[in-house]
Design an enzyme around this catalytic site. Sequence first.
Site, PDB file in Angstrom:
ATOM      1  N   LYS A 124       0.928  -0.557   0.205  1.00 40.72           N
ATOM      2  CA  LYS A 124       0.074  -0.003   0.005  1.00 40.72           C
ATOM      3  C   LYS A 124       0.715   1.245  -0.621  1.00 40.72           C
ATOM      4  O   LYS A 124       1.789   1.218   0.727  1.00 40.72           O
ATOM      5  CB  LYS A 124      -0.906  -0.544   1.317  1.00 40.72           C
ATOM      6  CG  LYS A 124      -1.313   1.242   1.798  1.00 40.72           C
ATOM      7  CD  LYS A 124      -2.363   0.906   2.287  1.00 40.72           C
ATOM      8  CE  LYS A 124      -3.570   2.536   2.481  1.00 40.72           C
ATOM      9  NZ  LYS A 124      -4.524   3.001   3.489  1.00 40.72           N
ATOM     10  N   ARG A 139     -10.518   9.846   1.920  1.00 44.28           N
ATOM     11  CA  ARG A 139     -10.197  10.748   2.792  1.00 44.28           C
ATOM     12  C   ARG A 139     -11.387  11.402   3.991  1.00 44.28           C
ATOM     13  O   ARG A 139     -12.024  12.062   4.879  1.00 44.28           O
ATOM     14  CB  ARG A 139      -8.778  11.926   3.370  1.00 44.28           C
ATOM     15  CG  ARG A 139      -7.832  10.207   2.950  1.00 44.28           C
ATOM     16  CD  ARG A 139      -6.571  10.972   3.297  1.00 44.28           C
ATOM     17  NE  ARG A 139      -5.442  10.015   3.422  1.00 44.28           N
ATOM     18  CZ  ARG A 139      -4.397   9.834   2.831  1.00 44.28           C
ATOM     19  NH1 ARG A 139      -3.965  11.024   2.916  1.00 44.28           N
ATOM     20  NH2 ARG A 139      -3.607   8.934   2.893  1.00 44.28           N
ATOM     21  N   SER A 180      -9.604   5.461  -4.673  1.00 39.21           N
ATOM     22  CA  SER A 180     -11.680   6.583  -4.737  1.00 39.21           C
ATOM     23  C   SER A 180     -10.528   7.966  -6.001  1.00 39.21           C
ATOM     24  O   SER A 180     -11.716   7.711  -6.860  1.00 39.21           O
ATOM     25  CB  SER A 180     -11.261   7.214  -3.343  1.00 39.21           C
ATOM     26  OG  SER A 180      -9.974   7.766  -3.004  1.00 39.21           O
ATOM     27  N   GLU A 220       7.676  -6.899   0.840  1.00 40.68           N
ATOM     28  CA  GLU A 220       6.176  -6.145   2.545  1.00 40.68           C
ATOM     29  C   GLU A 220       5.806  -7.804   2.348  1.00 40.68           C
ATOM     30  O   GLU A 220       4.883  -8.221   3.169  1.00 40.68           O
ATOM     31  CB  GLU A 220       5.185  -5.258   1.796  1.00 40.68           C
ATOM     32  CG  GLU A 220       6.316  -4.441   2.376  1.00 40.68           C
ATOM     33  CD  GLU A 220       5.563  -4.208   3.445  1.00 40.68           C
ATOM     34  OE1 GLU A 220       4.911  -4.732   4.482  1.00 40.68           O
ATOM     35  OE2 GLU A 220       6.654  -2.803   4.415  1.00 40.68           O
ATOM     36  N   LYS A 272      -2.545  -1.517  -3.907  1.00 35.56           N
ATOM     37  CA  LYS A 272      -3.368  -0.490  -3.734  1.00 35.56           C
ATOM     38  C   LYS A 272      -2.456   1.478  -3.655  1.00 35.56           C
ATOM     39  O   LYS A 272      -0.757   0.858  -3.562  1.00 35.56           O
ATOM     40  CB  LYS A 272      -3.409  -0.591  -2.419  1.00 35.56           C
ATOM     41  CG  LYS A 272      -4.537   0.800  -2.467  1.00 35.56           C
ATOM     42  CD  LYS A 272      -5.229   0.524  -1.037  1.00 35.56           C
ATOM     43  CE  LYS A 272      -6.583   2.060  -0.377  1.00 35.56           C
ATOM     44  NZ  LYS A 272      -6.689   2.054   0.890  1.00 35.56           N
ATOM     45  N   TYR A 280     -14.734   1.611  -7.055  1.00 34.99           N
ATOM     46  CA  TYR A 280     -16.239   1.793  -6.614  1.00 34.99           C
ATOM     47  C   TYR A 280     -17.058   1.689  -8.289  1.00 34.99           C
ATOM     48  O   TYR A 280     -18.387   2.155  -8.136  1.00 34.99           O
ATOM     49  CB  TYR A 280     -16.073   3.359  -6.600  1.00 34.99           C
ATOM     50  CG  TYR A 280     -14.780   3.320  -5.192  1.00 34.99           C
ATOM     51  CD1 TYR A 280     -15.987   3.300  -3.986  1.00 34.99           C
ATOM     52  CD2 TYR A 280     -13.806   3.669  -4.884  1.00 34.99           C
ATOM     53  CE1 TYR A 280     -15.585   3.000  -2.176  1.00 34.99           C
ATOM     54  CE2 TYR A 280     -13.160   3.572  -3.958  1.00 34.99           C
ATOM     55  CZ  TYR A 280     -13.907   3.007  -2.972  1.00 34.99           C
ATOM     56  OH  TYR A 280     -12.768   3.921  -1.736  1.00 34.99           O
TER      57      TYR A 280
HETATM   58  C1  PBG Z   1      -7.096   3.651   5.533  1.00 36.04           C
HETATM   59  C2  PBG Z   1      -7.669   2.928   4.336  1.00 36.04           C
HETATM   60  C3  PBG Z   1      -7.478   4.204   3.295  1.00 36.04           C
HETATM   61  C4  PBG Z   1      -8.223   3.969   1.885  1.00 36.04           C
HETATM   62  C5  PBG Z   1      -8.444   3.151   2.278  1.00 36.04           C
HETATM   63  N1  PBG Z   1      -8.231   2.097   3.476  1.00 36.04           N
HETATM   64  C6  PBG Z   1      -6.800   5.663   3.465  1.00 36.04           C
HETATM   65  C7  PBG Z   1      -5.001   5.970   2.698  1.00 36.04           C
HETATM   66  O1  PBG Z   1      -4.432   4.675   3.858  1.00 36.04           O
HETATM   67  O2  PBG Z   1      -5.107   7.341   3.376  1.00 36.04           O
HETATM   68  C8  PBG Z   1      -8.283   4.328   0.209  1.00 36.04           C
HETATM   69  C9  PBG Z   1      -9.360   3.332   0.110  1.00 36.04           C
HETATM   70  C10 PBG Z   1      -9.376   5.231  -1.640  1.00 36.04           C
HETATM   71  O3  PBG Z   1      -9.241   6.222  -1.919  1.00 36.04           O
HETATM   72  O4  PBG Z   1      -9.900   4.176  -2.223  1.00 36.04           O
HETATM   73  N2  PBG Z   1      -6.558   2.552   6.207  1.00 36.04           N
END
Ligand code: PBG
Length: 324
Positions: free
Chosen positions: A195, A205, A274, A233, A248, A313
């Site tokens: 991630k 957020r 997102s 990782e 991600k 989404y």
């Molecule tokens: C939180 C989390 C995030 C997302 C999923 N879990 C945001 C972040 O790490 O700042 C992002 C999902 C998205 O943007 O669709 N740990």
Amino acid sequence: MPFPTTRPRRLRTTKTMRRLVAENELSVNDLVYPLFTCPGTNVKEPIPSMDGCFHLSPDIIAEEAIEIASLGIPAVLIFGLPTGKDATGSEAADPNGPVPLAIKAIKKACPDLLVITDVCLCAYTDHGHCGVVKDGKIENDVTCQLLAEMALAHARAGADIVAPSDMMDGRIGAIRQKLDAEGLVDIAIMAYSAKYASAFYGPFRDAAHSAPGEGDRKSYQMDPPNSDEAIVEMQLDLEEGADILMVKPGLPYLDIIYRARQKFNVPIAVYNVSGEYMCINAAAAAGLIDREAAMMESLISLKRAGAGIIITYHAKEAAKLIAK
Ligand code: PBG
């Protein structure tokens, strides 16, 4: 045999021909749809930064789950909001919080729909970081124990898969040990292994009310220039007991998905986040691109790179297009 004997265009002449020779195909079976639950009753509040997404209270979330299941989508990924936030995100492990209630409601209405839950403290802490903060630093090992408690609350409520997204070291092992000690040996772990600290989480957020108050997430999420580190990782997560590995975001990290697919023999998931979603929507709303075509092209690129599970989404709309 070179041109003119070999002509690759022969295999592109008609739609049927292209269908016959297509190397990859997006299936509804690949899709996971994210849902956001919140405290209260009868709440269906649009999330301003994310088209078509809502905060849904646990009492009405099953309606949405029924629609998702009826489209043939195999799984949802649930995020939660607490009633109040504190330094350690203590509501994250509340067995009566919105997420456990939503899990129960969904499982009652759609027993076959898989319920995956996001395991992370950021929506529950008053500082908005994914872990406990001490002297301006994120405390790794303490956080892992809290995450394990959170995962346990979700598993006890009936989650099929828990998905830690915090990027603490050792959290997969901590969660696996906790679940196994409680006899929950069949609950799977989907690890957000690679991630990245990405600008593409911007719209989310807003949805999770989880932007860090101070600082950023660069001391725990991965640095975008790195790819060997993603393999490290993933290897660690696998050794600690992860069942599914995730990359991600998706579109800016297709090379990571590809490397993961080459290297590991477990399911590889991708989170089409997102910002990726809203870039397409905003560009389409501005009349710059064809929304459906851009959506399907980006989803097949994730599949082609090697992802067998696509969290997006776009899932409901994609499922409808696939069924056409
Ligand atoms: C939180 C989390 C995030 C997302 C999923 N879990 C945001 C972040 O790490 O700042 C992002 C999902 C998205 O943007 O669709 N740990």
